[in-house]
Design an enzyme around this catalytic site. Sequence first.
Site, short mmCIF file in Angstrom:
data_model
loop_
_atom_site.label_atom_id
_atom_site.label_comp_id
_atom_site.label_asym_id
_atom_site.label_seq_id
_atom_site.Cartn_x
_atom_site.Cartn_y
_atom_site.Cartn_z
N ASP A 101 34.39 30.62 29.77
CA ASP A 101 34.64 29.33 30.41
C ASP A 101 33.51 28.88 31.32
OD1 ASP A 101 37.26 28.94 29.33
OD2 ASP A 101 37.92 30.57 30.61
N HIS A 125 36.69 39.11 33.66
CA HIS A 125 37.56 39.06 32.48
C HIS A 125 38.38 40.34 32.41
CE1 HIS A 125 38.76 38.71 28.24
NE2 HIS A 125 38.50 37.43 28.38
#
Length: 457
Positions: free
Chosen positions: A361, A304
């Site tokens: 996700d 991320h």
Amino acid sequence: MSETATLRFASGEEIGLPVFTGGEGEKALDIEKLRAATGMVTLDEAYLNTASCRSAITYLDGEKGILRYRGYPIEELAEKSRFVEVAYLLMYGDLPIASQLDDFSAILNGSSLIHEDMRHFFLAFPNNAHPMSLLTTMVASLSAFYPVPENPTDEEEAQIIANLMSQVRTISAFSYKKFVGEPVVYPSHKLRFVENFLNMMFSSPVSNYQLDPDIVKAIEAFLIIHADHEQNCSTSAVRIAGSSLANVYAVISAGISALWGRRHGGANQAVVTMLRNIQQSGDDGRRFLEAAKSKDSRLMGFGHRIYKTHDPRALIMKKLCHRILGKPGMSDPMFDIAMRLEEAALSDDYFLSRNLYPNVDFYSGLILKAAGIPFDMFTVLFAIGRTPGWLAHWREMRHDANNRIARPRQIYTGPAERFYVPVSQREKHSVGVMRRSHTKALPVAPRDLISSSMDCG
Ligand SMILES: CC(C)(COP(=O)(O)OP(=O)(O)OC[C@H]1O[C@@H](n2cnc3c(N)ncnc32)[C@H](O)[C@@H]1OP(=O)(O)O)[C@@H](O)C(=O)NCCC(=O)NCCS
């Protein structure tokens, strides 16, 4: 005394820059006067190190894995509250008292129908149109049916917010019905926000959808954890479009368009595709890990831009997977594959040394899959969840007296000045050539709603 930082150039010239301190102690150099004082701008492509605004909505600490809406930890909100309550919190700054929540729910319910004439628009789309293409178009079209005054009063603003939150949900469900060729199911005043959505999606004239409280809770949590994430790509798009004072339906449509991209809202589909590929290959995931390490591909759902530890939303989704997929008849072999993959990655120096942990996700697609949400609707669900966040930023911006049009600068790298040459005297150059036959529109390719694959870029 306010803090300043000194910027010293090789020439010996110095300039003092004010240091702004945020609510959690984070510091920023205020460079607004830099160009006027030195002739220089800052260069920060993709805004890796630029705070584009001050905002009191969401706090995020990527090093510690902290996410809070208006001060409340995301873990508590996902566990204890409802999506509508969180939307109110984001919008207005505090959790609602009972009467405020009732009023907010009532206005949402009262705004859930879309103008009947808009149903004709759905007929004009090809049957296999991606639900995101319908959503972005329909939301922009709302402005034609629900004109927005130039300076909405508080009451008008509340109605606009309710329209968008409710109608994005209704349009999403209608888009799905268009996809599967079933008649639309209208929203019901008897149902709450999430129940209403599931009913509009899955009820049909021949069968009533049986609401499962665990699935409702899972979708509530999914929407809550997606409701805001400070200045991500789509929220920045909303702020930039909103700063021109464009009407709010166009502004939210800009956010939906930005979300659609596979680097942003599309990543949870990529994870499910990856897990399915692992399952079908019979491999234990090692091959995928090795491919990611040798840069042939990326381990989807890992890493991320901001989080350098566990994404707190991933932990919430994983816990929910245990709860939902642990129920009799609900198990999903992909969840076991995901957990084994996570364990293998987190004991591998490649991932540890780069601070690559599961992001939101990694497990969220499995939750949607368990709830029966079809693959191409995943990003639409993200959009329903993110709508209150976009609206909260739009609202914060319009109530900010210092709000100005967003207009970044650039560093020009093109040709120096040159002069016009008549077409008969120009030399052939290699780019920008388009043969006439290529200008014809391409036909719409057939798609498969359930199994289309996506890579995350
Ligand atoms: C999310 C993401 C785009 C962040 O990108 P970023 O902050 O720009 O990070 P970088 O692309 O600079 O990656 C830093 C390093 O980690 C590696 N890396 C990052 N994510 C990786 C992944 N998922 N799998 C394997 N390697 C990865 C990069 O190859 C790079 O390695 P290097 O230092 O040897 O060159 C990136 O981690 C990614 O592509 N993840 C997979 C897609 C995904 O899950 N997206 C959803 C985001 S919520």
